[in-house]
Design an enzyme around this catalytic site. Structure first.
Site, short mmCIF file in Angstrom:
data_model
loop_
_atom_site.label_atom_id
_atom_site.label_comp_id
_atom_site.label_asym_id
_atom_site.label_seq_id
_atom_site.Cartn_x
_atom_site.Cartn_y
_atom_site.Cartn_z
N LYS A 65 -15.17 -16.36 5.85
CA LYS A 65 -16.60 -16.25 6.14
C LYS A 65 -17.48 -16.07 4.91
O LYS A 65 -17.27 -15.16 4.11
CB LYS A 65 -16.83 -15.07 7.08
CG LYS A 65 -16.38 -15.37 8.50
CD LYS A 65 -16.35 -14.11 9.31
CE LYS A 65 -17.45 -14.10 10.36
NZ LYS A 65 -17.52 -12.79 11.03
N ARG A 95 0.82 -1.22 0.00
CA ARG A 95 0.00 0.00 0.00
C ARG A 95 0.86 1.27 0.00
O ARG A 95 0.43 2.30 -0.52
CB ARG A 95 -0.96 -0.01 1.19
CG ARG A 95 -2.14 -0.95 0.95
CD ARG A 95 -3.05 -1.06 2.15
NE ARG A 95 -4.33 -1.65 1.78
CZ ARG A 95 -5.26 -2.00 2.65
NH1 ARG A 95 -5.05 -1.84 3.95
NH2 ARG A 95 -6.40 -2.51 2.23
N GLY A 142 -6.75 -8.05 1.01
CA GLY A 142 -5.51 -8.09 1.78
C GLY A 142 -4.87 -9.46 1.83
O GLY A 142 -3.67 -9.60 1.59
N GLY A 146 -12.33 -4.93 1.39
CA GLY A 146 -13.76 -4.63 1.41
C GLY A 146 -14.16 -3.69 0.28
O GLY A 146 -15.22 -3.86 -0.33
#
Ligand code: 3PG
Ligand code: MG
Length: 398
Positions: free
Chosen positions: A200, A39, A353, A376
């Site tokens: 998830k 990043r 990530g 996200g």
């Protein structure tokens, strides 16, 4: 609809104070050292553009989730050092966000100098998009550049509030992320294969459902595959499993069937008798996970089938590891998929990530067409949602 963003190239920046919102939310080790600088490197083109044009650059970012109070381990100080090295010039750090010290440091900048503020999320006003806080942050500068693609899905003060108060531009990273990810939304060349992993289902269901309308094949691995396997009637032993998602997964599988879309699930798995790197392990068919055992990686047959799907595609999106790749005994599935994504002739986009970290671990980070710095944010964009940090930049500038 193609998003046209006004980029920093359109701004007169020479001699002016420019607030740059970066996403320097980087992983740190126990000694506060930056363990992956993706990043930071991704932020360089915009920062170089600004310093070369004699802007006075004020960088700001969040790090972690300190929830509006000072948490020392989330200090951005270590990032100032890394950024300075990569940029090849000194980056001053001020341990303050919008107080007197920050104001003094910002107003003392000379053309071409770079300052990094302390973690925005040490201030409660950041996540609340508090108008007073946004006003003070905007007050540090004359122009605003948003290059924090990874935070573009957050309607926080440094993303939205400041953009409403200053002439606002997109940085090169944010603009290129939106452009590359939008290609997958608007004009993916078929066959389009999306490989989704991670722990998830509940985090990924919206993007799975939206992707299903656009892909030819959806490949599901990682911890979330067990909810899929359970939905098809298999026992999953002690594997990760979200009971409350089973109905939604069944609906998704039924929809895929109706629409003639292929959803590929693991046919074999590496299971372990504990969640530990040195646990006993064995490879079993997906239909034969016994109680007391949990799947920690996809098996070799599955990995080969997933790699074949990737190799037959013309467009590939990959998000989320196939197993616990940080532990060598459970890294093979993620590695096989990463290698397929790195070597296929398809247009390849990797988001998130963990997938970025996996590519870096295997030395493949520069082998994909677009490696997104957003987790996200990239998923929400691929869901077709409007990101607050993007839409605010489409307003006419003041
Ligand atoms: C990320 O790492 O996903 C971004 O930096 C956003 O962080 P957040 O999920 O804590 O808002
Ligand atoms: Mg996140």
């Amino acid at each position: 609809m193609t998003v046209e963003l006004r980029t920093v190239e359109a701004a007169e920046v020479g001699g002016r104070r420019v607030l740059v919102r970066d996403d320097f939310n980087v992983p740190l080790d126990d000694h506060g050292r930056v363990t992956d600088d993706l990043r930071v490197r991704a932020a360089l083109p915009t920062l170089r553009h600004l310093v070369e044009r004699d802007a006075k650059v004020i960088c700001c970012s969040h790090l972690g989730r300190p929830k509006g109070r000072r948490v020392d381990k989330y200090s951005l100080a270590p990032v100032a050092g890394v950024l300075g090295e990569r940029l090849g010039r000194e980056v001053a750090f001020v341990d303050d966000v919008v107080g007197e010290a920050a104001k003094r440091a910002a107003s003392g900048l000379t053309p071409g100098q770079v300052l990094l503020l302390q973690n925005l999320r040490f201030e409660p006003g950041e996540e609340a998009n508090d108008p007073g806080f946004a006003e003070r942050l905007a007050g540090l500068a004359e122009l605003y550049v948003d290059d924090a693609f990874g935070a573009a899905h957050r309607a926080h003060a440094s993303v939205v509030g400041v953009a409403e108060r200053l002439p606002a531009y997109a940085g090169f990273l944010l603009a290129s992320e939106v452009k590359e990810l939008s290609r997958l939304l608007e004009s993916p060349v078929s066959p389009f294969v999306a490989v989704l992993g991670g722990s998830k289902v509940s985090d990924k269901l919206a993007v799975l459902s939206s992707l299903l309308g656009r892909v030819d094949t959806l490949v599901v691995g990682g911890g979330m595959c067990f909810t899929f396997l359970a939905a098809t009637g298999y026992g999953v032993g002690d594997s990760l499993f979200e009971q409350d998602q089973v109905d939604a997964v069944r609906d998704l599988l039924a929809r895929a069937e109706r629409e003639g879309k292929r959803i590929m699930l693991p046919t074999d798995l590496v299971v372990a008798d504990a969640f530990a790197e040195d646990a006993s392990r064995r490879t079993v068919p997906a239909s034969a996970i016994e109680p007391g055992w949990r799947g920690l990686d996809i098996g070799p047959q599955t990995a080969a089938a997933f790699a074949t799907a990737v190799n037959q595609a013309k467009t590939v999106f990959w998000n989320g590891p196939m197993g616990v790749f940080e532990w060598a005994p459970f890294a093979a599935g993620t590695r096989t998929v990463a290698e397929a994504v790195a070597t296929t002739g398809a247009y390849t986009v990797v988001g998130g990530g963990d997938s970025a970290a996996a590519l870096a671990q295997f030395g493949l980070a520069d082998k994909v067409d677009h490696l997104s710095t957003g987790g996200g944010a990239s998923l929400e964009l691929l869901e077709g949602r409007t990101l607050p940090g993007v839409s605010v930049l489409q307003r006419p500038t003041r």
